[in-house]
Design a protein around this motif. Structure first.
Motif, PDB file in Angstrom:
ATOM      1  N   LEU A 193     -26.587  79.570  43.631  1.00  0.00           N
ATOM      2  CA  LEU A 193     -26.765  79.923  44.889  1.00  0.00           C
ATOM      3  C   LEU A 193     -25.660  80.985  45.471  1.00  0.00           C
ATOM      4  CD1 LEU A 193     -26.788  76.124  46.361  1.00  0.00           C
ATOM      5  CD2 LEU A 193     -28.907  77.980  46.400  1.00  0.00           C
ATOM      6  N   ILE A 194     -24.509  81.107  44.691  1.00  0.00           N
ATOM      7  CA  ILE A 194     -23.552  81.815  45.120  1.00  0.00           C
ATOM      8  C   ILE A 194     -23.320  83.419  44.534  1.00  0.00           C
ATOM      9  CG2 ILE A 194     -21.444  81.028  43.583  1.00  0.00           C
ATOM     10  CD1 ILE A 194     -21.202  81.852  47.302  1.00  0.00           C
ATOM     11  N   GLU A 195     -23.951  83.138  43.151  1.00  0.00           N
ATOM     12  CA  GLU A 195     -23.862  84.633  42.405  1.00  0.00           C
ATOM     13  C   GLU A 195     -24.731  85.862  43.133  1.00  0.00           C
ATOM     14  OE1 GLU A 195     -25.211  84.153  38.327  1.00  0.00           O
ATOM     15  OE2 GLU A 195     -23.027  84.121  37.648  1.00  0.00           O
ATOM     16  N   PRO A 196     -25.803  85.683  43.577  1.00  0.00           N
ATOM     17  CA  PRO A 196     -26.329  86.758  44.229  1.00  0.00           C
ATOM     18  C   PRO A 196     -25.824  87.264  45.336  1.00  0.00           C
ATOM     19  CG  PRO A 196     -28.038  85.043  43.818  1.00  0.00           C
ATOM     20  CD  PRO A 196     -26.900  84.404  43.539  1.00  0.00           C
ATOM     21  N   LEU A 197     -25.069  86.316  46.141  1.00  0.00           N
ATOM     22  CA  LEU A 197     -24.313  86.884  47.266  1.00  0.00           C
ATOM     23  C   LEU A 197     -23.055  87.527  46.816  1.00  0.00           C
ATOM     24  CD1 LEU A 197     -24.789  83.701  49.539  1.00  0.00           C
ATOM     25  CD2 LEU A 197     -25.735  86.327  49.868  1.00  0.00           C
ATOM     26  N   GLU A 198     -22.572  87.085  45.762  1.00  0.00           N
ATOM     27  CA  GLU A 198     -21.251  87.875  45.269  1.00  0.00           C
ATOM     28  C   GLU A 198     -21.383  89.255  44.659  1.00  0.00           C
ATOM     29  OE1 GLU A 198     -18.621  84.084  43.782  1.00  0.00           O
ATOM     30  OE2 GLU A 198     -19.874  84.699  42.460  1.00  0.00           O
ATOM     31  N   ILE A 199     -22.744  89.303  44.011  1.00  0.00           N
ATOM     32  CA  ILE A 199     -23.177  90.638  43.435  1.00  0.00           C
ATOM     33  C   ILE A 199     -23.465  91.468  44.621  1.00  0.00           C
ATOM     34  CG2 ILE A 199     -24.973  91.688  42.211  1.00  0.00           C
ATOM     35  CD1 ILE A 199     -25.104  89.170  40.510  1.00  0.00           C
ATOM     36  N   GLU A 248     -21.991  96.329  47.677  1.00  0.00           N
ATOM     37  CA  GLU A 248     -21.441  96.835  49.234  1.00  0.00           C
ATOM     38  C   GLU A 248     -20.199  97.434  49.106  1.00  0.00           C
ATOM     39  OE1 GLU A 248     -21.846  94.052  52.227  1.00  0.00           O
ATOM     40  OE2 GLU A 248     -24.035  93.690  51.816  1.00  0.00           O
ATOM     41  N   ASN A 249     -19.047  96.734  48.271  1.00  0.00           N
ATOM     42  CA  ASN A 249     -17.778  97.070  48.179  1.00  0.00           C
ATOM     43  C   ASN A 249     -17.686  98.534  47.471  1.00  0.00           C
ATOM     44  OD1 ASN A 249     -16.544  95.282  49.569  1.00  0.00           O
ATOM     45  ND2 ASN A 249     -16.255  93.900  48.109  1.00  0.00           N
ATOM     46  N   GLU A 250     -18.580  98.397  46.556  1.00  0.00           N
ATOM     47  CA  GLU A 250     -18.539  99.700  45.704  1.00  0.00           C
ATOM     48  C   GLU A 250     -19.328 101.043  46.405  1.00  0.00           C
ATOM     49  OE1 GLU A 250     -17.540 100.650  42.454  1.00  0.00           O
ATOM     50  OE2 GLU A 250     -16.538  98.635  42.819  1.00  0.00           O
ATOM     51  N   ASN A 251     -20.275 100.701  47.096  1.00  0.00           N
ATOM     52  CA  ASN A 251     -20.960 101.591  48.029  1.00  0.00           C
ATOM     53  C   ASN A 251     -19.748 102.308  49.045  1.00  0.00           C
ATOM     54  OD1 ASN A 251     -23.273 101.636  46.517  1.00  0.00           O
ATOM     55  ND2 ASN A 251     -24.189 100.431  48.068  1.00  0.00           N
ATOM     56  N   LYS A 252     -18.981 101.461  49.587  1.00  0.00           N
ATOM     57  CA  LYS A 252     -17.831 101.718  50.732  1.00  0.00           C
ATOM     58  C   LYS A 252     -16.824 102.787  49.791  1.00  0.00           C
ATOM     59  CE  LYS A 252     -18.275  97.646  52.928  1.00  0.00           C
ATOM     60  NZ  LYS A 252     -17.809  96.282  53.212  1.00  0.00           N
ATOM     61  N   LYS A 253     -16.641 102.470  48.844  1.00  0.00           N
ATOM     62  CA  LYS A 253     -15.495 102.889  48.202  1.00  0.00           C
ATOM     63  C   LYS A 253     -16.128 104.361  47.704  1.00  0.00           C
ATOM     64  CE  LYS A 253     -13.202  99.082  45.750  1.00  0.00           C
ATOM     65  NZ  LYS A 253     -12.851  98.321  44.446  1.00  0.00           N
ATOM     66  N   LYS A 254     -17.322 104.419  47.199  1.00  0.00           N
ATOM     67  CA  LYS A 254     -17.844 105.672  47.083  1.00  0.00           C
ATOM     68  C   LYS A 254     -18.002 106.668  48.161  1.00  0.00           C
ATOM     69  CE  LYS A 254     -20.452 104.239  42.734  1.00  0.00           C
ATOM     70  NZ  LYS A 254     -21.750 103.842  42.324  1.00  0.00           N
ATOM     71  N   GLU A 268     -21.698  89.582  59.923  1.00  0.00           N
ATOM     72  CA  GLU A 268     -22.536  89.083  58.645  1.00  0.00           C
ATOM     73  C   GLU A 268     -22.112  90.032  57.421  1.00  0.00           C
ATOM     74  OE1 GLU A 268     -25.871  87.032  56.801  1.00  0.00           O
ATOM     75  OE2 GLU A 268     -25.194  86.970  58.756  1.00  0.00           O
ATOM     76  N   HIS A 269     -21.857  91.290  57.688  1.00  0.00           N
ATOM     77  CA  HIS A 269     -21.462  91.917  56.529  1.00  0.00           C
ATOM     78  C   HIS A 269     -20.065  92.040  55.924  1.00  0.00           C
ATOM     79  CE1 HIS A 269     -25.015  94.223  55.718  1.00  0.00           C
ATOM     80  NE2 HIS A 269     -25.290  94.389  57.177  1.00  0.00           N
ATOM     81  N   ARG A 270     -19.106  91.164  56.842  1.00  0.00           N
ATOM     82  CA  ARG A 270     -17.672  91.145  56.568  1.00  0.00           C
ATOM     83  C   ARG A 270     -17.628  89.755  56.162  1.00  0.00           C
ATOM     84  NH1 ARG A 270     -14.758  92.906  61.693  1.00  0.00           N
ATOM     85  NH2 ARG A 270     -16.690  92.694  62.653  1.00  0.00           N
ATOM     86  N   MET A 271     -18.602  88.877  56.374  1.00  0.00           N
ATOM     87  CA  MET A 271     -18.302  87.346  55.864  1.00  0.00           C
ATOM     88  C   MET A 271     -18.155  87.235  54.205  1.00  0.00           C
ATOM     89  SD  MET A 271     -20.871  84.841  57.502  1.00  0.00           S
ATOM     90  CE  MET A 271     -21.404  85.054  58.909  1.00  0.00           C
TER      91      MET A 271
END
Length: 116
Positions: free
Chosen positions: A55-61, A66-72, A83-86
């Protein structure tokens, strides 16, 4: 049947939040809950851990991407909605809560049909 109900998934996520990764305690709590639809033997430590992971793995991925895209992009704006900051676990709990509400509405509807 091997599939978990929305209620059982929600209960599992709540227990993981409360008890962390104490799978022995989580399994014990799942087994003794009066609203489970599976036999108690279904809720082994291994089965509970595997279900939570699935259940949690897809959300962690998703969160990692999202974090990688923000960094880039250098975009760390606070304009993202809640929703995105949760954290992934909170997103999962929200999704399962909504799924449980739909499940209950469906049950009410089918019960109403019987009395018409």
């Amino acid at each position: 049947e091997d599939s978990w109900t929305a209620f059982e998934k929600l209960l599992l996520v709540q227990l993981v939040y409360k008890l962390q990764d104490n799978w022995s305690a989580i399994s014990r709590e799942m087994k003794k809950h009066p609203m489970i639809s599976h036999p108690a033997e279904f809720f082994t430590q291994k089965n509970c851990a595997a279900e939570y992971k699935s259940l949690i793995e897809p959300l962690e991925i998703e969160a990692e991407i999202e974090n990688e895209n923000k960094k880039k992009s250098g975009d760390f704006s606070a304009s993202l909605n809640d929703e995105h900051r949760m954290p992934p676990a909170a997103k999962l709990a929200r999704m399962l809560y909504q799924e449980r509400i739909r499940e209950l509405k469906s049950m009410v509807s089918s019960t109403e049909q019987k009395f018409r």
